[in-house]
Design an enzyme around this catalytic site. Structure first.
Site, PDB file in Angstrom:
ATOM      1  N   HIS A  13      36.775  50.993  17.575  1.00  0.00           N
ATOM      2  CA  HIS A  13      36.399  50.654  18.952  1.00  0.00           C
ATOM      3  C   HIS A  13      35.419  49.477  18.975  1.00  0.00           C
ATOM      4  O   HIS A  13      34.782  49.136  17.976  1.00  0.00           O
ATOM      5  CB  HIS A  13      35.789  51.862  19.661  1.00  0.00           C
ATOM      6  CG  HIS A  13      34.516  52.338  19.025  1.00  0.00           C
ATOM      7  ND1 HIS A  13      33.307  51.674  19.166  1.00  0.00           N
ATOM      8  CD2 HIS A  13      34.261  53.397  18.229  1.00  0.00           C
ATOM      9  CE1 HIS A  13      32.371  52.315  18.505  1.00  0.00           C
ATOM     10  NE2 HIS A  13      32.928  53.370  17.913  1.00  0.00           N
ATOM     11  N   GLU A  84      35.575  61.062  16.626  1.00  0.00           N
ATOM     12  CA  GLU A  84      34.624  60.717  15.573  1.00  0.00           C
ATOM     13  C   GLU A  84      34.016  61.983  14.995  1.00  0.00           C
ATOM     14  O   GLU A  84      34.086  63.064  15.589  1.00  0.00           O
ATOM     15  CB  GLU A  84      33.538  59.789  16.136  1.00  0.00           C
ATOM     16  CG  GLU A  84      32.450  59.368  15.163  1.00  0.00           C
ATOM     17  CD  GLU A  84      32.926  58.633  13.914  1.00  0.00           C
ATOM     18  OE1 GLU A  84      33.737  59.201  13.158  1.00  0.00           O
ATOM     19  OE2 GLU A  84      32.458  57.505  13.678  1.00  0.00           O
TER      20      GLU A  84
END
Length: 193
Positions: A13, A84
């Site tokens: 990201h 994550e």
């Protein structure tokens, strides 16, 4: 990309305030910075021109927004396994702050109290890899650094802790694939920014 074998393209990201400051960002939903948004808008020109048969994204806002700005919002599917690392009590802390409490701590070796150990993240990565390998063609994934590092280690058949050997910058592109056949997984490109 000169290969007839399938590729797994992984994208970290874009930049967030916490990635800038080195704070562990697991389940906190931190938005992209203006720089992160700008870098994500440049992804379409940087991504390999492949016929992606599947596009997957982490459930985090930062990964979904990166995916959207890269032009894949309409085709992407959220996969919770791409989340994550759950940092538990270490969420929002920097490595140096954690090491004042736990000298010599590393996430890959020691895991996180109240969160995940590397084996937990490795198990999620194995689930993603099985799904990716079942797709007949190229796959594109948007997620976060520590998860993608474990995913890459597992792609190669290494233990999850081997993710410590890789690093990923924000909005980086890496390509996992194969050398001669599907029994020879390799890293074809790494951390392109």
């Amino acid at each position: 990309m000169k290969t007839k074998l399938p590729n797994l393209v992984i994208v970290r990201h874009g930049e967030t305030q916490w990635s800038l400051s080195g704070r562990h960002t697991g389940r906190s939903d931190i938005p992209l910075t203006a720089n992160g948004e700008s870098a994500a808008r440049q992804l379409p020109a940087r991504l390999p021109a492949l016929d992606y048969k599947a596009v997957l994204t982490s459930p985090s806002k930062r990964a979904r927004r990166t995916c959207e700005l890269a032009g894949f919002a309409d085709t992407a599917r959220v996969d919770d396994n791409l989340a994550e690392w759950d940092y538990g009590r270490y969420e929002g802390l920097t490595t140096s702050e954690i090491q004042t409490e736990a000298a010599g701590w590393t996430v890959f070796r020691d895991g996180c109290p109240g969160g995940e150990m590397s084996a937990d993240v490795g198990s999620r990565a194995d689930t993603v890899i099985a799904a990716v390998r079942a797709v007949a063609g190229d796959v594109l994934i948007f997620s976060s650094a520590h998860f993608l590092r474990v995913l890459s280690a597992r792609w190669l058949g290494l233990r999850p802790e081997a993710g410590s050997l890789f690093t990923l910058d924000t909005t980086s592109i890496s390509i996992l694939g194969y050398e001669h056949n599907l029994d020879e997984p390799v890293i074809r490109q790494w951390n392109q920014t």
